[in-house]
Structure formats: structure tokens, C-alpha cells
Motif scaffolding. Structure first.
Motif, PDB file in Angstrom:
ATOM      1  N   PHE A 124       0.884  -1.144   0.016  1.00 55.91           N
ATOM      2  CA  PHE A 124      -0.030  -0.035  -0.131  1.00 55.91           C
ATOM      3  C   PHE A 124       1.032   1.193  -0.036  1.00 55.91           C
ATOM      4  O   PHE A 124       1.722   1.523   0.838  1.00 55.91           O
ATOM      5  CB  PHE A 124      -0.879  -0.057   1.381  1.00 55.91           C
ATOM      6  N   TRP A 125       0.971   2.087  -1.015  1.00 61.99           N
ATOM      7  CA  TRP A 125       1.866   3.095  -1.155  1.00 61.99           C
ATOM      8  C   TRP A 125       1.316   4.124  -2.169  1.00 61.99           C
ATOM      9  O   TRP A 125       1.024   3.712  -3.455  1.00 61.99           O
ATOM     10  CB  TRP A 125       3.230   2.365  -1.674  1.00 61.99           C
ATOM     11  N   ALA A 126       1.276   5.527  -1.622  1.00 62.95           N
ATOM     12  CA  ALA A 126       0.941   6.335  -2.607  1.00 62.95           C
ATOM     13  C   ALA A 126       2.170   7.427  -3.032  1.00 62.95           C
ATOM     14  O   ALA A 126       3.038   7.377  -2.354  1.00 62.95           O
ATOM     15  CB  ALA A 126      -0.164   7.327  -1.752  1.00 62.95           C
ATOM     16  N   ALA A 127       2.013   7.840  -4.247  1.00 62.30           N
ATOM     17  CA  ALA A 127       3.204   8.827  -4.918  1.00 62.30           C
ATOM     18  C   ALA A 127       3.530   9.755  -3.864  1.00 62.30           C
ATOM     19  O   ALA A 127       4.513  10.466  -3.901  1.00 62.30           O
ATOM     20  CB  ALA A 127       2.639   8.984  -6.387  1.00 62.30           C
ATOM     21  N   ALA A 128       2.429  10.391  -3.167  1.00 64.33           N
ATOM     22  CA  ALA A 128       2.838  11.397  -2.386  1.00 64.33           C
ATOM     23  C   ALA A 128       3.259  11.115  -1.218  1.00 64.33           C
ATOM     24  O   ALA A 128       3.930  12.081  -0.449  1.00 64.33           O
ATOM     25  CB  ALA A 128       1.330  12.020  -2.132  1.00 64.33           C
ATOM     26  N   ASN A 129       3.693   9.934  -0.723  1.00 64.67           N
ATOM     27  CA  ASN A 129       4.319   9.371   0.497  1.00 64.67           C
ATOM     28  C   ASN A 129       5.703   8.943   0.140  1.00 64.67           C
ATOM     29  O   ASN A 129       5.690   8.055  -0.936  1.00 64.67           O
ATOM     30  CB  ASN A 129       3.459   8.427   1.160  1.00 64.67           C
ATOM     31  N   GLN A 130       6.627   9.245   1.019  1.00 67.14           N
ATOM     32  CA  GLN A 130       8.002   8.578   0.744  1.00 67.14           C
ATOM     33  C   GLN A 130       8.048   7.324   0.961  1.00 67.14           C
ATOM     34  O   GLN A 130       9.016   6.495   0.657  1.00 67.14           O
ATOM     35  CB  GLN A 130       9.046   9.551   1.866  1.00 67.14           C
ATOM     36  N   ARG A 131       7.221   6.710   2.059  1.00 69.93           N
ATOM     37  CA  ARG A 131       7.376   5.521   2.344  1.00 69.93           C
ATOM     38  C   ARG A 131       5.964   4.730   2.160  1.00 69.93           C
ATOM     39  O   ARG A 131       5.040   5.196   2.007  1.00 69.93           O
ATOM     40  CB  ARG A 131       7.753   5.194   3.772  1.00 69.93           C
ATOM     41  N   ALA A 132       6.161   3.330   2.065  1.00 65.31           N
ATOM     42  CA  ALA A 132       4.600   2.714   2.101  1.00 65.31           C
ATOM     43  C   ALA A 132       3.938   2.802   3.195  1.00 65.31           C
ATOM     44  O   ALA A 132       4.425   3.263   4.520  1.00 65.31           O
ATOM     45  CB  ALA A 132       4.999   1.214   1.831  1.00 65.31           C
ATOM     46  N   GLN A 133       2.716   2.554   3.218  1.00 60.01           N
ATOM     47  CA  GLN A 133       1.350   2.628   4.167  1.00 60.01           C
ATOM     48  C   GLN A 133       1.381   4.240   4.901  1.00 60.01           C
ATOM     49  O   GLN A 133       1.322   4.226   6.071  1.00 60.01           O
ATOM     50  CB  GLN A 133       1.971   1.765   5.344  1.00 60.01           C
ATOM     51  N   GLY A 134       1.626   5.196   4.006  1.00 58.29           N
ATOM     52  CA  GLY A 134       1.784   6.491   4.442  1.00 58.29           C
ATOM     53  C   GLY A 134       0.165   6.986   4.524  1.00 58.29           C
ATOM     54  O   GLY A 134      -0.771   6.174   4.251  1.00 58.29           O
ATOM     55  N   ASN A 135      -0.047   8.338   4.799  1.00 62.29           N
ATOM     56  CA  ASN A 135      -1.361   8.757   5.330  1.00 62.29           C
ATOM     57  C   ASN A 135      -2.199   8.814   3.832  1.00 62.29           C
ATOM     58  O   ASN A 135      -3.347   9.225   3.648  1.00 62.29           O
ATOM     59  CB  ASN A 135      -1.419  10.039   5.812  1.00 62.29           C
ATOM     60  N   GLU A 136      -1.616   8.835   2.669  1.00 65.43           N
ATOM     61  CA  GLU A 136      -2.263   8.737   1.391  1.00 65.43           C
ATOM     62  C   GLU A 136      -2.437   7.601   0.718  1.00 65.43           C
ATOM     63  O   GLU A 136      -3.034   7.334  -0.364  1.00 65.43           O
ATOM     64  CB  GLU A 136      -1.515   9.752   0.443  1.00 65.43           C
ATOM     65  N   ALA A 137      -1.814   6.627   1.424  1.00 66.32           N
ATOM     66  CA  ALA A 137      -2.290   5.062   0.800  1.00 66.32           C
ATOM     67  C   ALA A 137      -3.666   4.835   0.558  1.00 66.32           C
ATOM     68  O   ALA A 137      -3.948   4.078  -0.407  1.00 66.32           O
ATOM     69  CB  ALA A 137      -1.438   4.058   1.670  1.00 66.32           C
ATOM     70  N   ILE A 138      -4.535   5.098   1.529  1.00 62.52           N
ATOM     71  CA  ILE A 138      -5.982   4.932   1.556  1.00 62.52           C
ATOM     72  C   ILE A 138      -6.562   6.349   1.594  1.00 62.52           C
ATOM     73  O   ILE A 138      -6.597   6.990   2.678  1.00 62.52           O
ATOM     74  CB  ILE A 138      -6.478   4.092   2.648  1.00 62.52           C
ATOM     75  N   VAL A 139      -7.304   6.556   0.616  1.00 60.81           N
ATOM     76  CA  VAL A 139      -7.919   8.020   0.416  1.00 60.81           C
ATOM     77  C   VAL A 139      -9.505   7.991   0.491  1.00 60.81           C
ATOM     78  O   VAL A 139     -10.175   6.936  -0.108  1.00 60.81           O
ATOM     79  CB  VAL A 139      -7.451   8.626  -0.814  1.00 60.81           C
ATOM     80  N   GLY A 140     -10.120   8.627   1.379  1.00 59.61           N
ATOM     81  CA  GLY A 140     -11.365   8.545   1.609  1.00 59.61           C
ATOM     82  C   GLY A 140     -12.149   7.133   2.018  1.00 59.61           C
ATOM     83  O   GLY A 140     -11.514   6.466   2.889  1.00 59.61           O
ATOM     84  N   PHE A 141     -13.198   6.731   1.632  1.00 59.07           N
ATOM     85  CA  PHE A 141     -13.950   5.446   2.022  1.00 59.07           C
ATOM     86  C   PHE A 141     -14.361   5.555   3.419  1.00 59.07           C
ATOM     87  O   PHE A 141     -14.392   6.643   3.867  1.00 59.07           O
ATOM     88  CB  PHE A 141     -12.988   4.348   1.675  1.00 59.07           C
ATOM     89  N   THR A 142     -14.810   4.692   4.057  1.00 65.13           N
ATOM     90  CA  THR A 142     -15.578   4.733   5.519  1.00 65.13           C
ATOM     91  C   THR A 142     -14.889   4.281   6.404  1.00 65.13           C
ATOM     92  O   THR A 142     -14.315   2.962   6.591  1.00 65.13           O
ATOM     93  CB  THR A 142     -16.873   3.910   5.184  1.00 65.13           C
ATOM     94  N   PRO A 143     -14.875   5.223   7.595  1.00 59.69           N
ATOM     95  CA  PRO A 143     -14.226   4.520   8.877  1.00 59.69           C
ATOM     96  C   PRO A 143     -14.820   3.197   9.373  1.00 59.69           C
ATOM     97  O   PRO A 143     -16.047   3.243   9.444  1.00 59.69           O
ATOM     98  CB  PRO A 143     -14.438   5.695   9.742  1.00 59.69           C
ATOM     99  N   THR A 144     -14.177   2.373  10.040  1.00 59.71           N
ATOM    100  CA  THR A 144     -14.237   1.183  10.584  1.00 59.71           C
ATOM    101  C   THR A 144     -13.698   1.110  11.854  1.00 59.71           C
ATOM    102  O   THR A 144     -12.946   1.999  12.305  1.00 59.71           O
ATOM    103  CB  THR A 144     -14.211   0.059   9.672  1.00 59.71           C
TER     104      THR A 144
END
Length: 221
Positions: A124-144
Motif C-alpha cells: 500500500f503506497w501512494a506517490a505522495a508518500n516517501q514510504r509505504a503505508q503512508g497517510n495517502e495510501a488509503i484516501v476517503g472511503f468509510t471509517p471502521t
């Protein structure tokens, strides 16, 4: 006799020069072709994971309609996977609560799991994050009740909230499986382009060519 001996020698083997030429050709093909082959393997791996994730989301949507129950796609950073399960009890926290003692499909049950193979550098890795599992890896969707938000497919075929799950490999190929319109609940795959030649900032784009310039919107690394 000498001419016959020379003929047998020429027929039965290669000269030193010929062997050197063959070795040189093999080395050239190794240097040029091997990196391309490795790149092709990496491309197939990340593409397979992303397409499988999209397909599992489509199946999850169908299952929600068929079973008249929410289906949750819950990313799991610890196990580097996405758990798809039917939320039969329809609790508001969308917690996975299976019970093997109960009749199948009368309680929460697992639909499938999508593994992200870390041994191939896929996380899980977003281009905006320097590392995997950053705060942009999952965007939106539903809190659980889980640590990260999840995709919740509802019985009418929609999703509770729009968003994107972002996946990348260690070659800087960044993807996202996005559901942009909650009412349709249909996922689409996008790939990140850091420097689009048609102008603008880096962003995630669908597969195909740009409508104005004709440039391919996906670039591989």
C-alpha cells in the motif's frame, strides 16, 4: 590427406574467432535484453495485483446485491492484504465477526483476500508518500473499527463513501483502484504520471492516450 584433415577440423568445430563472436553476441543480448525482461516481469506482477483487486471489488459489489448485506473491503497494513467479507450482522463499525459454530452465511463470512506480495516490493503506497503505508495510501472511503478506512459496498450496488486504495511496487509504479461515484460503486484503475507531457502536475490517470496530445497516459519504470 592434409586437405581432408583440415576439412574435418572445419566441419567438426568452431575456430577461436567464431567462438569469441558467439560469446560477444550472447553478452550483448544479456546486457540489453535481461533488464527489459526483469522490467516486464515486474510490470506483469503489479498489473496482476491491481487488476485482481479491481475484479474482487466488482465481485464484492455483486455479492452485496445478491445477499442484501454490506460487503466490506478492509485494507490490512499489518498483513499487507485486503480482506473482503460479507457484513451479515450489519453492525455500524463494520467489524469482521465470523462464527464457525453458526450456519454459513448467517454470520459474517469471508469472501476473499487480496494479498500484496511484499517479497516483490508491492505494498500500500501512494506517490505522495516517501514510504509505504503512508497517510495517502488509503484516501476517503468509510471509517471502521479497523486502523484504516474500508470500502463498504451496499445492497443497492452503491458504496457508502468514495475513495481510492493506492498500491505500488519498488520500481515507482504507483496505482490506485478508485471508486469516484458512490452511486455506481464501480471501481476503476488509474496510474500515477509524475510529469505529464500534456501539462499540469503529477496525478493518477486512466489507461489510454491523452485526448489532445495522443501521449500514453501510463508510463512504466
Amino acid at each position: 590427406m592434409q586437405s581432408m584433415s583440415r576439412l574435418r577440423s572445419q566441419v567438426s568445430g568452431f575456430t577461436l574467432m567464431e567462438l569469441l563472436v558467439i560469446v560477444a553476441v550472447i553478452l550483448i543480448f544479456s546486457v540489453v535484453g535481461f533488464p527489459n525482461f526483469i522490467g516486464w516481469i515486474a510490470k506483469e506482477r503489479i498489473t496482476g495485483v491491481v487488476q485482481s483487486t479491481e475484479a474482487r471489488m466488482q465481485l464484492a459489489r455483486q455479492e452485496a446485491i445478491k445477499m442484501n448485506s454490506p460487503v466490506v473491503a478492509q485494507p490490512d497494513f499489518v498483513n499487507n492484504e485486503i480482506l473482503f467479507f460479507v457484513n451479515v450482522d450489519q453492525d455500524t463499525g463494520y467489524e469482521f465477526e465470523p462464527d464457525s459454530a453458526e450456519t454459513h452465511r448467517t454470520v459474517d463470512y469471508e469472501l476473499s483476500r487480496q494479498q500484496l506480495p511484499t517479497d516483490y516490493g508491492i505494498e500500500f503506497w501512494a506517490a505522495a508518500n516517501q514510504r509505504a503505508q503512508g497517510n495517502e495510501a488509503i484516501v476517503g472511503f468509510t471509517p471502521t473499527v479497523a486502523a484504516v478506512n474500508a470500502v463498504v459496498f451496499l445492497p443497492d450496488g452503491s458504496v457508502a463513501d468514495s475513495g481510492a486504495i493506492r498500491i505500488a511496487d519498488d520500481r515507482s509504479n504507483f496505482f490506485e483502484v478508485r471508486i469516484g461515484f458512490p452511486a455506481t460503486g464501480k471501481p476503476r484503475v488509474y496510474k500515477y504520471h509524475p510529469n505529464p507531457p500534456w501539462g499540469g502536475r503529477g496525478d493518477y490517470f486512466p489507461r489510454g492516450r491523452h485526448i489532445t496530445t495522443g501521449d500514453p497516459m501510463w508510463t512504466w519504470y
